[in-house]
Design an enzyme around this catalytic site. Structure first.
Site, short mmCIF file in Angstrom:
data_model
loop_
_atom_site.label_atom_id
_atom_site.label_comp_id
_atom_site.label_asym_id
_atom_site.label_seq_id
_atom_site.Cartn_x
_atom_site.Cartn_y
_atom_site.Cartn_z
N HIS A 107 23.25 40.69 97.74
CA HIS A 107 23.59 41.74 96.55
C HIS A 107 24.22 41.78 95.89
O HIS A 107 25.10 42.63 96.79
CB HIS A 107 22.26 42.35 96.34
CG HIS A 107 21.06 42.76 95.45
ND1 HIS A 107 22.43 43.46 93.69
CD2 HIS A 107 20.41 42.66 94.14
CE1 HIS A 107 21.84 43.49 93.28
NE2 HIS A 107 20.32 42.50 93.37
N CYS B 247 20.59 37.63 91.77
CA CYS B 247 21.61 38.37 92.49
C CYS B 247 22.65 38.44 93.63
O CYS B 247 22.67 39.45 93.82
CB CYS B 247 21.41 39.99 91.97
SG CYS B 247 21.02 40.61 90.05
N GLN C 101 15.88 46.92 100.02
CA GLN C 101 14.26 46.02 99.79
C GLN C 101 14.26 46.38 101.72
O GLN C 101 12.82 45.12 102.08
CB GLN C 101 15.42 44.18 99.80
CG GLN C 101 15.28 44.15 99.09
CD GLN C 101 13.92 43.86 97.96
OE1 GLN C 101 13.56 44.04 97.85
NE2 GLN C 101 14.26 43.26 96.64
N ASP D 24 22.33 48.75 102.88
CA ASP D 24 21.77 48.64 101.54
C ASP D 24 19.86 48.37 101.92
O ASP D 24 20.08 47.70 102.33
CB ASP D 24 22.71 47.37 101.12
CG ASP D 24 21.20 47.21 99.82
OD1 ASP D 24 20.08 47.64 99.83
OD2 ASP D 24 22.28 46.10 98.60
N LYS E 88 12.57 50.26 93.38
CA LYS E 88 11.81 49.03 94.18
C LYS E 88 10.59 49.75 95.04
O LYS E 88 10.15 49.55 96.13
CB LYS E 88 12.66 48.76 94.71
CG LYS E 88 13.24 47.48 94.15
CD LYS E 88 14.74 47.48 94.90
CE LYS E 88 15.76 46.55 94.04
NZ LYS E 88 15.36 45.68 93.48
N1 PLP Z 1 20.08 45.64 96.82
C1 PLP Z 1 19.33 44.58 96.99
C2 PLP Z 1 19.13 43.90 98.55
C3 PLP Z 1 18.66 44.34 95.84
O1 PLP Z 1 17.65 43.79 96.46
C4 PLP Z 1 18.83 45.33 94.73
C5 PLP Z 1 17.93 44.84 93.68
O2 PLP Z 1 17.64 43.74 93.37
C6 PLP Z 1 19.88 45.98 94.65
C7 PLP Z 1 20.88 45.81 96.26
C8 PLP Z 1 20.48 46.94 93.91
O3 PLP Z 1 19.43 47.63 92.60
P1 PLP Z 1 19.82 48.30 91.67
O4 PLP Z 1 19.52 47.50 90.55
O5 PLP Z 1 18.04 49.12 91.74
O6 PLP Z 1 20.66 49.62 91.68
#
Ligand code: PLP
Length: 443
Positions: free
Chosen positions: A150, A393, A230, A227, A253
């Site tokens: 992401h 993203c 998800q 990360d 999430k």
């Molecule tokens: N990393 C992953 C795999 C994501 O799916 C997301 C958001 O969709 C993020 C990071 C970023 O999360 P946030 O926007 O809550 O900071």
């Protein structure tokens, strides 16, 4: 252009679901509303942000109605209660991921947590305190990411490299949506300072083989940031088993409020990092000539924190614990198997990502021949089905698979087979609407 090949998931059908979908739906007030002229809301966008159960909404409301005060400040009863609730939530979240309480830092979200680490690493080089320089990143060093990250786990590392003169390297993807580890030993090498990798792809659904990556990174003395945006909401995650140095995730999430996320760090590593944001709450002693800083987690929690949101996240974790994360994972696996089978049976639909359920979570991205993903999303919305469309993203991923965008459905604890059926019917309706219906699709 390379594209993943669609093939049906073997023998999926409708397995019994581990979670009681009707009972769970009753806990989510928003799921009783209708959309688009009275249609049932089929919410298949939990990967972007999840809906919230009543217990989370109640916890936030109760905090503001009965206990609101700034934690860790003030000599009055409310401040004491606010501190107690804030720290109790930290303890619950630590337990949820198998961490020590002092290793859990509250941030705004995953993005904020990753930036906190990235700035700490680049600030380390110039830190006055020698013990803060241990993990400094500079010229000649390398940071490794993957092509499926992401933007939140990519852009901060690009920026870190621009600030420090370090080099960004990455692991590529295979045609069927998995990490290509062929070059792991050369990409992750003695110059690597940190490997940042997602546990579960938000666009492909892929669950990555972290063990091999963590082992290689640690063999060359690099840190590993996982990360978990998800993964933590959807599967059991235990930081001891993970073996990484950092795990980051977002409250919104995982049934919690927006505005709160978590940075978990191994204590020894967190303790050797300088702060990113500075100000109140994170200091030990302040003089006009300079200041010293608190140990973790306070060192990384400058200012009055998002207390009600933290309390709400504690309630979300309690809700997930009551369901059992093994059940949450098994529930989504059954739905994913069925959805992959049903979607891939539609002529013209191509799943972008692993076509079967092996090492895969419930994020399903797909394209429909002859219809732009935004148009697919529009028709689904007309049917009450909320999905995400676009590059999610994770722009390098759609580029890798030669598509402009995808339509993405994501599942969670309130998702049932009726939701998947609504998705499938919506896709067929889009084909009819745009006149690209292959004969078999309407049979
Ligand atoms: N990393 C992953 C795999 C994501 O799916 C997301 C958001 O969709 C993020 C990071 C970023 O999360 P946030 O926007 O809550 O900071």
């Amino acid at each position: 252009m390379t594209q993943t090949v669609s093939r049906p998931a073997a023998g999926a059908r409708k397995q019994p679901l581990p979670l009681d979908v009707e009972a769970i739906r009753a806990d989510f007030p928003i799921l009783s509303r209708t959309v688009r002229d009275g249609k049932r809301l089929v919410y298949l966008d939990s990967g972007a942000t999840s809906q919230k159960p009543r217990s989370v909404l109640d916890a936030e409301r109760d905090f503001y109605e009965n206990h609101n005060a700034a934690p860790h400040r003030g000599a009055h009863q409310l401040a004491e209660e606010a501190t107690g609730l804030y720290e109790a939530a930290r303890a619950r979240i630590a337990e949820f991921i198998g961490a020590a309480v002092e290793e859990v830092v509250f941030t705004r979200n995953t993005t904020d947590a990753i930036n906190t680490v990235a700035y700490a690493l680049s600030n380390a080089a110039t830190a006055k305190e020698p013990s803060f320089r241990r993990y400094a990143v500079g010229q000649g060093d390398e940071i490794v990411v993957t092509q499926m990250e992401h933007h939140a786990n990519l852009v901060p590392w690009q920026q870190l490299c621009e600030r420090t003169g370090a080099t960004l390297r990455w692991l590529g993807l295979t045609d069927d949506g998995r990490l290509d580890l062929t070059d792991l030993d050369t990409v992750v090498n003695e110059r690597t300072k940190l490997v940042a990798v997602t546990q579960q792809s938000n666009i492909l659904g892929t669950i990555n083989p972290l063990e091999a990556i963590v082992a290689r990174a640690h063999a060359v003395g690099a840190l590993v940031l996982v990360d978990g945006a998800q993964s933590v909401p959807h599967q059991p995650v235990d930081v001891a088993a993970l073996g990484a140095d950092f795990l980051v995730f977002s409250g919104h999430k995982m049934l919690g409020p927006t505005g709160v996320g978590v940075l978990w760090g191994r204590y020894e590593v967190l303790d050797a990092l300088p702060p990113f944001l500075t100000g109140g709450s994170m200091i030990e002693v302040v003089r006009m000539e300079g200041s010293t800083f608190m140990p973790p987690p306070q060192r990384f929690e400058a200012g009055v924190p998002m207390t009600a949101q933290v309390v709400g996240l504690g309630a979300a974790v309690e809700y997930l614990q009551a369901l059992g994360m093994e059940n949450v994972q098994a529930h989504e696996e059954a739905l994913t198997a069925y959805a992959l089978e049903q979607l891939q049976a539609i002529p013209g639909v191509t799943v972008i990502g692993p076509p079967d359920t092996v090492a895969r979570g419930g994020a399903i991205s797909f394209t429909v021949d002859g219809i732009h993903p935004h148009d697919v999303g529009q028709v689904l919305d007309d049917h009450g089905v909320a999905v995400r469309v676009g590059h999610h993203c994770a722009w390098p991923v759609v580029r890798r698979y030669g598509v402009p965008a995808t339509t993405r459905a994501t599942f969670y604890v309130h998702t049932g087979y009726d939701d998947v059926d609504a998705l499938v019917e919506g896709v067929r309706a889009a084909q009819r609407f745009f006149g690209v219906t292959p004969e078999e699709a309407t049979a």
